[in-house]
Design a protein around this motif. Structure first.
Motif, PDB file in Angstrom:
ATOM      1  N   ASP A 205       5.265  15.358   6.340  1.00 49.84           N
ATOM      2  CA  ASP A 205       4.609  14.970   5.236  1.00 49.84           C
ATOM      3  C   ASP A 205       4.912  15.831   4.226  1.00 49.84           C
ATOM      4  OD1 ASP A 205       4.166  12.053   6.355  1.00 49.84           O
ATOM      5  OD2 ASP A 205       2.234  12.843   6.603  1.00 49.84           O
ATOM      6  N   ARG A 206       4.600  17.335   4.328  1.00 48.35           N
ATOM      7  CA  ARG A 206       4.426  18.235   3.485  1.00 48.35           C
ATOM      8  C   ARG A 206       5.861  18.580   2.874  1.00 48.35           C
ATOM      9  NH1 ARG A 206       1.488  22.483   1.714  1.00 48.35           N
ATOM     10  NH2 ARG A 206       2.819  23.484  -0.164  1.00 48.35           N
ATOM     11  N   HIS A 207       6.823  18.370   3.718  1.00 47.97           N
ATOM     12  CA  HIS A 207       8.136  18.739   3.488  1.00 47.97           C
ATOM     13  C   HIS A 207       8.634  17.358   2.621  1.00 47.97           C
ATOM     14  CE1 HIS A 207      10.083  22.165   5.603  1.00 47.97           C
ATOM     15  NE2 HIS A 207       8.973  21.664   6.565  1.00 47.97           N
ATOM     16  N   ARG A 208       8.340  16.304   2.614  1.00 48.57           N
ATOM     17  CA  ARG A 208       8.458  14.991   1.792  1.00 48.57           C
ATOM     18  C   ARG A 208       8.081  15.342   0.367  1.00 48.57           C
ATOM     19  NH1 ARG A 208       7.837  11.426   6.480  1.00 48.57           N
ATOM     20  NH2 ARG A 208      10.158  10.967   7.081  1.00 48.57           N
ATOM     21  N   LEU A 209       6.794  15.775   0.659  1.00 49.40           N
ATOM     22  CA  LEU A 209       5.965  16.068  -0.794  1.00 49.40           C
ATOM     23  C   LEU A 209       6.611  16.936  -1.713  1.00 49.40           C
ATOM     24  CD1 LEU A 209       3.287  15.083  -1.929  1.00 49.40           C
ATOM     25  CD2 LEU A 209       2.244  17.317  -0.856  1.00 49.40           C
ATOM     26  N   GLU A 210       7.465  18.141  -0.958  1.00 52.77           N
ATOM     27  CA  GLU A 210       8.051  19.031  -1.577  1.00 52.77           C
ATOM     28  C   GLU A 210       9.429  18.645  -1.909  1.00 52.77           C
ATOM     29  OE1 GLU A 210       6.998  22.076  -2.397  1.00 52.77           O
ATOM     30  OE2 GLU A 210       5.025  22.095  -1.448  1.00 52.77           O
ATOM     31  N   GLY A 211       9.738  17.271  -1.529  1.00 53.58           N
ATOM     32  CA  GLY A 211      11.168  16.982  -2.022  1.00 53.58           C
ATOM     33  C   GLY A 211      12.223  16.871  -1.016  1.00 53.58           C
ATOM     34  N   VAL A 212      12.056  17.311   0.123  1.00 50.30           N
ATOM     35  CA  VAL A 212      12.877  17.152   1.135  1.00 50.30           C
ATOM     36  C   VAL A 212      13.237  15.850   1.535  1.00 50.30           C
ATOM     37  CG1 VAL A 212      13.460  18.018   3.464  1.00 50.30           C
ATOM     38  CG2 VAL A 212      12.349  19.474   1.728  1.00 50.30           C
ATOM     39  N   TRP A 348       5.167  32.230  15.241  1.00 53.22           N
ATOM     40  CA  TRP A 348       4.516  31.628  13.977  1.00 53.22           C
ATOM     41  C   TRP A 348       5.543  31.199  13.189  1.00 53.22           C
ATOM     42  CZ3 TRP A 348       6.755  36.018  14.772  1.00 53.22           C
ATOM     43  CH2 TRP A 348       7.506  36.791  13.954  1.00 53.22           C
ATOM     44  N   THR A 349       5.117  30.682  12.013  1.00 50.71           N
ATOM     45  CA  THR A 349       6.235  29.956  10.990  1.00 50.71           C
ATOM     46  C   THR A 349       5.562  30.037   9.469  1.00 50.71           C
ATOM     47  OG1 THR A 349       7.763  28.169  10.521  1.00 50.71           O
ATOM     48  CG2 THR A 349       5.729  27.396  11.563  1.00 50.71           C
ATOM     49  N   ASP A 350       6.348  30.097   8.545  1.00 53.42           N
ATOM     50  CA  ASP A 350       5.840  29.999   7.260  1.00 53.42           C
ATOM     51  C   ASP A 350       6.805  29.248   6.540  1.00 53.42           C
ATOM     52  OD1 ASP A 350       3.939  32.163   7.719  1.00 53.42           O
ATOM     53  OD2 ASP A 350       5.834  33.578   7.420  1.00 53.42           O
ATOM     54  N   GLN A 351       6.157  28.156   6.267  1.00 50.15           N
ATOM     55  CA  GLN A 351       6.997  27.184   5.199  1.00 50.15           C
ATOM     56  C   GLN A 351       5.810  26.562   4.090  1.00 50.15           C
ATOM     57  OE1 GLN A 351       8.007  23.961   8.093  1.00 50.15           O
ATOM     58  NE2 GLN A 351       8.008  25.315   9.519  1.00 50.15           N
ATOM     59  N   TYR A 352       6.463  26.849   3.001  1.00 51.23           N
ATOM     60  CA  TYR A 352       5.654  26.623   1.729  1.00 51.23           C
ATOM     61  C   TYR A 352       4.554  27.532   1.754  1.00 51.23           C
ATOM     62  CZ  TYR A 352       8.763  22.619   1.922  1.00 51.23           C
ATOM     63  OH  TYR A 352       9.844  21.737   2.103  1.00 51.23           O
ATOM     64  N   ASP A 353       3.359  27.146   1.429  1.00 52.91           N
ATOM     65  CA  ASP A 353       2.144  28.050   1.775  1.00 52.91           C
ATOM     66  C   ASP A 353       1.552  27.875   3.035  1.00 52.91           C
ATOM     67  OD1 ASP A 353       1.242  25.687   1.143  1.00 52.91           O
ATOM     68  OD2 ASP A 353      -0.221  26.208  -0.432  1.00 52.91           O
ATOM     69  N   LEU A 354       2.406  27.248   4.018  1.00 49.15           N
ATOM     70  CA  LEU A 354       1.591  26.920   5.294  1.00 49.15           C
ATOM     71  C   LEU A 354       2.015  28.000   6.184  1.00 49.15           C
ATOM     72  CD1 LEU A 354       2.499  23.127   5.816  1.00 49.15           C
ATOM     73  CD2 LEU A 354       0.286  24.151   4.984  1.00 49.15           C
ATOM     74  N   HIS A 355       0.868  28.455   6.824  1.00 51.03           N
ATOM     75  CA  HIS A 355       0.960  29.560   7.897  1.00 51.03           C
ATOM     76  C   HIS A 355       0.527  29.324   9.039  1.00 51.03           C
ATOM     77  CE1 HIS A 355       2.307  32.121   4.412  1.00 51.03           C
ATOM     78  NE2 HIS A 355       1.246  31.816   3.742  1.00 51.03           N
ATOM     79  N   MET A 356       1.552  28.814  10.101  1.00 51.12           N
ATOM     80  CA  MET A 356       1.232  28.485  11.251  1.00 51.12           C
ATOM     81  C   MET A 356       1.368  29.568  12.333  1.00 51.12           C
ATOM     82  SD  MET A 356       3.010  25.324  13.434  1.00 51.12           S
ATOM     83  CE  MET A 356       2.431  24.123  11.956  1.00 51.12           C
ATOM     84  N   LEU A 357       0.337  29.727  13.280  1.00 47.45           N
ATOM     85  CA  LEU A 357       0.387  30.520  14.343  1.00 47.45           C
ATOM     86  C   LEU A 357       0.137  29.766  15.858  1.00 47.45           C
ATOM     87  CD1 LEU A 357       0.223  33.511  15.548  1.00 47.45           C
ATOM     88  CD2 LEU A 357      -2.266  33.379  14.795  1.00 47.45           C
TER      89      LEU A 357
END
Lengths: 412, 63
Positions: A205-212, A348-357
């Motif tokens: 959903d976040r990716h779609r919101l960012e226009g992907v 971990w992954t960083d996508q936009y301002d999301l930081h997942m661990l």
């Protein structure tokens, strides 16, 4: 000790070393350090295909796609403990004869070893295609990232094929640069297999919101060069035309050079719990170890099922076991008396301002539940298999994730 | 004495260093990394391990 700027070619042509490490990435560096720390005093030779000393790869799908970075920017510091390690870079190993304890370069130079460490990592899976290289990318080496960054610009259409972490990170990075990004994945939701449905949906959903644009349940059958771009034929009959494609389709073990050897290559090079390479004919090679994500190793959290851990932490963790094992073996001690590989996997992954661990093995779960926060914002998700906590993933909420880390492996 | 530097422009507060050298690194109540600027030579192995496991490679040890 090489600097990243050193010319890789060497005058010496070593014909043997006490420890030969094939592959010159993070796993090789950590293995050499761990062997020295464990008291191994023999000669160490590292042979690698790339021209650079070991450098950090996670930025390749992130910052290196946004601004120009070189291998020197990403180089690992080389400590004095590994000053006497010899680096033979820009050198591919073609084949190995484990029975004769030697490896052979593509230049037909044979090198004998007492101990061999397989640290060749993985090779990105590619689609069969004749599309020109500046329109068709993978993100595995610094050169790959540089080429992708230089050959794409704002407004251009880029398709990313593959809905794993690399694909999603590349999507976020290219959106940050204003590219028109389409992510094509074969499953219902990118990352669903690793994270479970709800968290994966929140991310997409976040990716779609960012226009992907997300093309799920889609497979690319063919890539064709056209005047107006690269044409991707999808399984459902549609054709998408883009300026460039990125293939993020996972990887295979870089183990072709072991094809003639008595080893077991499945999802990785199969090992025992001390990362010694298993023989196809039974038993293990006592002087051949495997580090990093080329290894397929039993783990307590997978109930000793043999698995590949495709994470940054894997070379670091496996090298600790292998360095100690090589040192012990060189002293004539029993390797099986040492602690077996059991490090808790983490990524971990960083996508936009999301930081997942993540800790543990969420992808092997049969159940998961929200522990804190809410999907779509900061949250912590617990993953279990047969009633045992086997993974924790957090978006933000770092302290909560870390507090749960110690409970992984226990009954819930 | 070992001096410790963390590039806070790189650090993403993943806290991997905290497990290796809890005497030097901690996450505060806002989940931000805090750290001691100096440590004893006796802690070198732990500090090197902390620098090694940092996914962002943000930790530098200065002698």
């Amino acid at each position: 000790m090489p600097d990243a700027g050193d010319h890789p070619s060497r005058l010496t042509r070593p014909t043997s070393a006490d420890l030969v490490i094939v592959g010159a990435g993070l796993g090789a560096l950590r293995t050499a350090e761990a062997a020295r720390r464990a008291g191994f005093s023999g000669s160490i030779l590292v042979i690698g295909r790339e021209s650079h000393p070991p450098y950090n790869r996670p930025p390749l799908s992130k910052t290196a796609l946004i601004s120009e970075l070189t291998s020197a920017d990403l180089a690992f510091p080389l400590r004095s403990a590994v000053d006497d390690v010899e680096w033979m870079l820009s050198t591919a190993i073609d084949r190995a004869d484990l029975a004769q304890a030697r490896v052979t370069t593509s230049g037909d130079q044979s090198i004998h070893y007492d101990h061999l460490v397989i640290a060749t990592g993985r090779t990105p899976r590619r689609l069969p295609s004749s599309v020109a290289p500046d329109r068709r990318h993978v993100v595995y080496t610094i050169e790959d990232a540089q080429r992708l960054r230089r050959s794409t610009s704002a407004g251009e259409r880029v398709a990313i094929i593959g809905g794993g972490f690399i694909g999603c990170e590349v999507a976020a990075s290219l959106r940050a640069r204003g590219c028109a990004v389409t992510l094509v994945c074969s499953g219902d939701v990118p990352l669903e297999r690793t994270l479970g449905r709800r968290l994966a949906e929140a991310l997409v959903d976040r990716h779609r919101l960012e226009g992907v644009v997300i093309e799920s349940r889609s497979r690319v059958l063919e890539l064709v060069d056209r005047v107006d771009g690269v044409a991707m034929s999808l399984e459902d009959g549609r054709t998408l035309v883009v300026d460039a494609v990125v293939e993020a389709l996972g990887s295979v073990p870089a183990a072709d050079w072991l094809a003639d050897g008595d080893v077991v290559v499945e999802a990785g090079v199969a090992t025992d719990p001390w990362l010694r390479a298993r023989k196809a004919s039974g038993g293990v090679w006592s002087n051949v170890h495997v580090v990093g994500d080329v290894a397929q190793v039993p783990h307590p959290l997978s109930d000793q099922a043999s698995i590949v851990l495709p994470h940054w932490s894997t070379p670091v963790d496996t090298a600790r076991v292998v360095g100690a094992a090589v040192a012990a073996s060189a002293r004539g001690e029993r390797v099986s008396a040492l602690p077996a590989f059991s490090a808790l996997p983490t990524f971990w992954t960083d996508q936009y301002d999301l930081h997942m661990l993540s800790y543990g093995m969420p992808a092997t779960a049969d159940n998961h539940e929200l522990i804190a926060g809410s999907y779509g914002s900061e949250c912590v998700v617990g993953y279990s298999r047969q009633g045992r906590l086997i993974g924790v993933v957090g978006v933000g909420m770092r302290s909560s994730v870390m507090a749960l880390r110690d409970r992984i492996g226990q009954a819930i | 004495m070992i001096r410790i530097q963390v590039d806070m422009g790189k650090c993403q507060h993943y806290g991997q260093c905290v497990f290796e050298a809890p005497e030097t690194f901690r996450l505060n109540d806002d989940d931000r990394l805090e750290y001691e600027r100096e440590a004893n030579e006796a802690d070198r192995e732990k500090l090197e391990a902390a620098a090694d496991v940092c996914p962002m490679q943000a930790i530098t040890l200065l002698d």
